[in-house]
Design an enzyme around this catalytic site. Structure first.
Site, mmCIF file in Angstrom:
data_model
loop_
_atom_site.group_PDB
_atom_site.id
_atom_site.type_symbol
_atom_site.label_atom_id
_atom_site.label_comp_id
_atom_site.label_asym_id
_atom_site.label_seq_id
_atom_site.Cartn_x
_atom_site.Cartn_y
_atom_site.Cartn_z
ATOM 1 N N HIS A 174 0.833 -1.207 0.000
ATOM 2 C CA HIS A 174 0.000 0.000 0.000
ATOM 3 C C HIS A 174 0.862 1.249 0.000
ATOM 4 C CE1 HIS A 174 -3.323 2.703 1.491
ATOM 5 N NE2 HIS A 174 -2.262 3.339 1.980
ATOM 6 N N GLU A 175 1.817 1.308 0.914
ATOM 7 C CA GLU A 175 2.630 2.514 1.035
ATOM 8 C C GLU A 175 3.522 2.724 -0.189
ATOM 9 O OE1 GLU A 175 2.223 4.859 3.155
ATOM 10 O OE2 GLU A 175 0.662 3.740 4.196
ATOM 11 N N HIS A 178 1.758 4.289 -3.063
ATOM 12 C CA HIS A 178 1.680 5.754 -3.034
ATOM 13 C C HIS A 178 2.814 6.355 -3.862
ATOM 14 C CE1 HIS A 178 -1.655 6.733 -0.451
ATOM 15 N NE2 HIS A 178 -1.214 5.979 0.543
ATOM 16 N N TYR A 189 -3.892 15.060 -2.674
ATOM 17 C CA TYR A 189 -4.229 14.326 -1.454
ATOM 18 C C TYR A 189 -5.288 15.070 -0.646
ATOM 19 C CZ TYR A 189 -3.196 10.728 2.029
ATOM 20 O OH TYR A 189 -3.269 9.659 2.875
ATOM 21 N N GLU A 198 -5.720 7.067 -1.947
ATOM 22 C CA GLU A 198 -5.712 6.016 -0.935
ATOM 23 C C GLU A 198 -6.255 4.694 -1.492
ATOM 24 O OE1 GLU A 198 -4.661 5.456 2.132
ATOM 25 O OE2 GLU A 198 -3.573 7.340 2.041
ATOM 26 N N ASP A 271 -8.937 14.672 8.144
ATOM 27 C CA ASP A 271 -8.246 13.676 7.318
ATOM 28 C C ASP A 271 -8.245 14.100 5.847
ATOM 29 O OD1 ASP A 271 -6.933 11.324 6.581
ATOM 30 O OD2 ASP A 271 -8.801 10.185 6.422
ATOM 31 N N HIS A 276 -9.127 8.683 3.899
ATOM 32 C CA HIS A 276 -9.071 7.291 4.339
ATOM 33 C C HIS A 276 -10.461 6.709 4.580
ATOM 34 C CE1 HIS A 276 -4.907 8.495 5.475
ATOM 35 N NE2 HIS A 276 -4.627 7.243 5.192
#
Length: 356
Positions: A174-175, A178, A189, A198, A271, A276
């Site tokens: 996942h990271e 990005h 974002y 995301e 957020d 998210h």
């Protein structure tokens, strides 16, 4: 530079701020202490990321003897400090050591590299053989993992709510995804474009896990972060693509707030506009498309999503409708008027997102 001509790396964490906010309000200092420290550290890193974006990041070194199509992994140990990258503990080709966290990080970098290379002919994060760096054992009881625009960073968790962040390979994927978005569509974002940012990471994180395990869409659990929650927590994972809003329901952690359809879209200023939270909607659309098609999700559904991410038409401020429309276009361009097009179209209908 990104394939769309811009470059604006962002600071992206796997645990959403709303989760840490909830934990920070707990009465038990064993719970709220690590959460508050993690929030402060994340705020600092986020600010540093913005400053780096303004003044320019240092050039990333490449390995002169590295062959195209081969990973270039380096794992560092922060030794519970916050200076990055830390002390080098494993380089490309080095044998596994005694530290399981280091070995998991190294393997997760490799799994991510392999999926993108094998399925989509993409050589590393930037498509040009970018070295993949990761730092483990970051800070004390740090309850997060993040991509800072240049490398991966993993906390060990506090042992009360979260375990070691290298345990789920989809968290690593996942990271790193990005980073792929950073070098391609570079989605803003915030708001729906941030939720798409995301969601794309959740999609490819899930695909990396499924590829690693050799799972079909039907066999997969479609959970993000399974194995990350400590035994005391009532929940399965951080997010569920199959059933958004059901990943956890815990007295301390709170209840999973993700919607599955536009009927429950959450409007919030927190957020970054709920990036998210509302990512559950495009997440569920991908799940529906992938399970409708069956087989390996990275092959057809994943290919369509990758085509959109890298095709050059996805704008940085894209909304759900824009992304959905491009997936329909991409499915038609690659597969014609067949079942792929029908599956993608019906998936967006299921979650209430229009396609133009």
């Amino acid at each position: 530079m990104t394939e769309n001509g811009g470059f604006e790396p962002v600071f992206c964490t796997i645990v959403p701020p709303h989760v840490l906010d909830h934990l920070a309000q707990a009465e038990d200092p064993v719970v709220h202490g690590p959460a508050r420290r993690t929030l402060r550290r994340d705020a600092y890193e986020r600010t540093r990321r913005r400053l780096t974006t303004v003044v320019g990041a240092p050039a990333v070194a490449t390995l002169a003897d590295a062959e195209p199509g081969e990973p270039r992994r380096t794992v560092y140990d922060a030794r519970h400090g916050t200076d990055l990258p830390g002390r080098k503990v494993r380089g490309e080709g080095d044998a596994p050591g005694k530290d399981a966290t280091v070995n998991r990080a190294y393997a997760g970098l490799g799994a991510t590299f392999e999926l993108f290379l094998t399925a989509y002919a993409r050589d590393s994060i930037d498509g040009g053989g970018l070295p993949m760096d990761a730092t483990v054992h970051y800070d004390e009881d740090y309850n997060n993992a993040f991509w800072n625009g240049e490398q991966m960073v993993f906390g060990d968790g506090d042992g009360e709510i979260f375990l070691d962040f290298t345990i789920p390979v989809d968290v690593i994927g996942h990271e790193l995804a990005h980073g792929v978005t950073q070098y391609t569509a570079n989605l803003d974002y915030f708001g729906q474009s941030g939720a798409l940012n995301e969601s794309v990471s959740d999609v490819f994180g899930a695909l990396i896990k499924q590829y690693t395990l050799g799972q079909t869409a039907e066999e997969a659990d479609w959970l993000i972060g399974a194995g990350l929650l400590a035994p005391r927590v009532t929940g399965e994972a951080l997010r569920s693509m199959k059933a958004p809003g059901t990943a956890y329901d815990d007295d301390v952690l709170g209840k999973d707030p993700q919607p599955a359809t536009m009927d429950d879209y959450v409007r919030t200023g927190r957020d970054n506009g709920g990036v998210h939270i509302n990512s559950g909607i495009p997440n569920h659309a991908f799940y529906v498309a992938a399970t409708t098609l069956g087989g390996h999700a990275w092959e057809r559904a994943g290919q369509v999503w990758y085509d959109v991410l890298t095709g050059g038409e996805l704008q940085q401020d894209a909304q759900f409708t824009d992304f959905a429309t491009l997936t329909v276009k991409a499915a038609r361009a690659r597969y014609g008027e067949g079942e792929e097009l029908q599956a993608v179209t019906k998936a967006w209908e299921r979650v209430g997102v229009r396609t133009l």
